[in-house]
Design a protein around this motif. Structure first.
Motif, PDB file in Angstrom:
ATOM      1  N   ALA A 124       1.276  -1.174   0.547  1.00 44.24           N
ATOM      2  CA  ALA A 124       0.216   0.325   0.280  1.00 44.24           C
ATOM      3  C   ALA A 124       0.893   0.850  -0.237  1.00 44.24           C
ATOM      4  CB  ALA A 124      -0.981   0.180   1.026  1.00 44.24           C
ATOM      5  N   PRO A 125       0.363   2.455  -0.464  1.00 46.18           N
ATOM      6  CA  PRO A 125       1.203   3.523  -0.760  1.00 46.18           C
ATOM      7  C   PRO A 125       1.138   3.874   1.012  1.00 46.18           C
ATOM      8  CG  PRO A 125      -0.455   3.666  -1.339  1.00 46.18           C
ATOM      9  CD  PRO A 125      -0.700   2.789  -0.896  1.00 46.18           C
ATOM     10  N   GLY A 126       2.581   4.741   0.919  1.00 43.40           N
ATOM     11  CA  GLY A 126       3.401   4.591   2.582  1.00 43.40           C
ATOM     12  C   GLY A 126       4.022   3.465   3.348  1.00 43.40           C
ATOM     13  N   SER A 127       3.858   2.565   2.916  1.00 44.79           N
ATOM     14  CA  SER A 127       3.791   0.782   3.497  1.00 44.79           C
ATOM     15  C   SER A 127       5.290   1.270   3.306  1.00 44.79           C
ATOM     16  CB  SER A 127       4.068  -0.069   3.264  1.00 44.79           C
ATOM     17  OG  SER A 127       1.717   0.298   4.441  1.00 44.79           O
ATOM     18  N   ALA A 128       5.902   1.100   5.043  1.00 45.78           N
ATOM     19  CA  ALA A 128       7.560   0.861   4.802  1.00 45.78           C
ATOM     20  C   ALA A 128       7.389  -0.901   3.991  1.00 45.78           C
ATOM     21  CB  ALA A 128       8.664   0.995   6.202  1.00 45.78           C
ATOM     22  N   VAL A 129       8.981  -0.705   3.230  1.00 46.51           N
ATOM     23  CA  VAL A 129       8.958  -1.964   2.733  1.00 46.51           C
ATOM     24  C   VAL A 129      10.359  -2.316   2.755  1.00 46.51           C
ATOM     25  CG1 VAL A 129       9.141  -3.469  -0.075  1.00 46.51           C
ATOM     26  CG2 VAL A 129       7.659  -1.228   0.466  1.00 46.51           C
ATOM     27  N   GLY A 233       7.457   4.868   2.685  1.00 41.83           N
ATOM     28  CA  GLY A 233       7.453   4.576   1.188  1.00 41.83           C
ATOM     29  C   GLY A 233       8.742   3.755   1.144  1.00 41.83           C
ATOM     30  N   LEU A 234       9.778   3.650   1.736  1.00 42.78           N
ATOM     31  CA  LEU A 234      11.316   3.286   1.775  1.00 42.78           C
ATOM     32  C   LEU A 234      11.282   2.120   1.378  1.00 42.78           C
ATOM     33  CD1 LEU A 234      13.659   3.930   1.307  1.00 42.78           C
ATOM     34  CD2 LEU A 234      14.357   3.713   3.963  1.00 42.78           C
ATOM     35  N   GLU A 235      12.079   1.444   0.170  1.00 41.24           N
ATOM     36  CA  GLU A 235      12.005   0.057   0.502  1.00 41.24           C
ATOM     37  C   GLU A 235      13.723  -0.034   0.278  1.00 41.24           C
ATOM     38  OE1 GLU A 235      11.661  -3.409  -3.896  1.00 41.24           O
ATOM     39  OE2 GLU A 235      10.272  -2.229  -3.215  1.00 41.24           O
ATOM     40  N   ILE A 236      13.894  -1.548   1.247  1.00 41.50           N
ATOM     41  CA  ILE A 236      15.477  -1.917   1.546  1.00 41.50           C
ATOM     42  C   ILE A 236      15.364  -3.211   1.178  1.00 41.50           C
ATOM     43  CG2 ILE A 236      16.822  -1.802   3.632  1.00 41.50           C
ATOM     44  CD1 ILE A 236      15.398  -0.103   5.067  1.00 41.50           C
ATOM     45  N   HIS A 237      16.842  -4.363   0.559  1.00 45.15           N
ATOM     46  CA  HIS A 237      16.666  -5.422   0.485  1.00 45.15           C
ATOM     47  C   HIS A 237      18.224  -5.583   1.095  1.00 45.15           C
ATOM     48  CE1 HIS A 237      14.329  -5.123  -3.459  1.00 45.15           C
ATOM     49  NE2 HIS A 237      14.528  -4.307  -3.534  1.00 45.15           N
ATOM     50  N   ARG A 238      17.792  -6.071   1.949  1.00 39.73           N
ATOM     51  CA  ARG A 238      18.925  -7.106   2.271  1.00 39.73           C
ATOM     52  C   ARG A 238      19.161  -8.796   2.348  1.00 39.73           C
ATOM     53  NH1 ARG A 238      19.775  -2.851   2.968  1.00 39.73           N
ATOM     54  NH2 ARG A 238      20.442  -1.327   4.771  1.00 39.73           N
TER      55      ARG A 238
END
Length: 245
Positions: A124-129, A233-238
């Motif tokens: 959804a818009p605005g969720s931290a990803v 709204g920020l997307e992080i990959h780890r």
């Protein structure tokens, strides 16, 4: 005119919740179990009306005392693909008295079941990803692991998100309602910080055939040695290596 008496009981009602918003799901799911009968009602509750060993109990009200407590398992799948398949474990029968000692175990109280997001689910818009790739010591993907993220936001309880790794070890964690960026009211006001620290915990689900049951005990979770900074709204990959031996 001939009157016919038709009596039957229900065994449980289940309410499935979205893995991101924790709101009840209204789109149809596929719910099945060994010799079970599950009916979806207009309120999007899934009512279990039949299970093995409970034929006499569900068929009429003037029966002897109910059978002894018995574990029962259902399998749930989301045809839309937004959520991963999972198992749900219940203990039947639930308390059918008008004044149950534990209302949460009453047959009249729906059992809330959280569904876990597929890595392909759209946030959804605005969720931290947060997207994670889980591997073991030998770089083999870790499937069927539950990951919990806790986001520390000042002046409110910690915000918690849950995810489940798929066959590739991929996990999607979505955390809604993270405060968004706001500028101060005056020209020299500093930007209000909107990055918040988050910790991760993980736990394996029990092994077995079919989809996993991700309702693991609290004591199974282990803190992972990684702190993230998340934002709306920020997307992080780890990529995370979890020792399993």
């Amino acid at each position: 005119m001939t009157w016919e008496s038709i009596d039957n009981r229900i065994l449980a009602a289940l309410r499935f919740l979205d893995g991101e918003t924790f709101e009840p799901l209204v789109d149809p799911l596929t719910v099945s179990g060994d010799a079970a009968r599950v009916v979806r009602n207009p309120r999007s509750l899934y009512v279990l009306t039949q299970a093995p060993g409970f034929e006499s109990y569900t068929g009429r009200f003037d029966t002897p005392p109910p059978p002894a407590a018995t574990p029962f398992t259902l399998t749930v799948a989301d045809p839309s693909g937004r959520h991963l398949p999972r198992r749900v474990s219940l203990e039947l029968p639930r308390d059918a008295s008008r004044t149950p000692v534990d209302p949460s175990r009453s047959v009249f109280t729906p059992v809330d079941v959280r569904m876990y997001l597929s890595p392909t689910a759209r946030p959804a818009p605005g969720s931290a990803v947060v997207r994670l790739s889980l591997v073991d010591d030998d770089e083999v993907p870790l499937a069927r692991w539950v990951v919990r993220i806790k986001v520390a936001v000042p002046d409110r309880p910690a915000t918690v998100g849950l995810g489940l790794s798929d066959a590739r070890g991929e996990v999607l964690l979505l955390v809604p309602r993270i405060p968004i960026i706001r500028w101060g009211q005056e020209e020299d006001d500093a930007l209000i910080h909107t990055n918040f620290p988050a910790t991760l915990e993980a736990a394996p689900t029990p092994s077995g055939a079919g989809p996993p049951d991700p309702d693991v005990p609290e004591a199974s979770f282990t803190l992972l040695p990684l702190t993230l900074q998340v934002a709306s709204g920020l997307e992080i990959h780890r990529r995370i290596q979890i020792p399993t031996s």
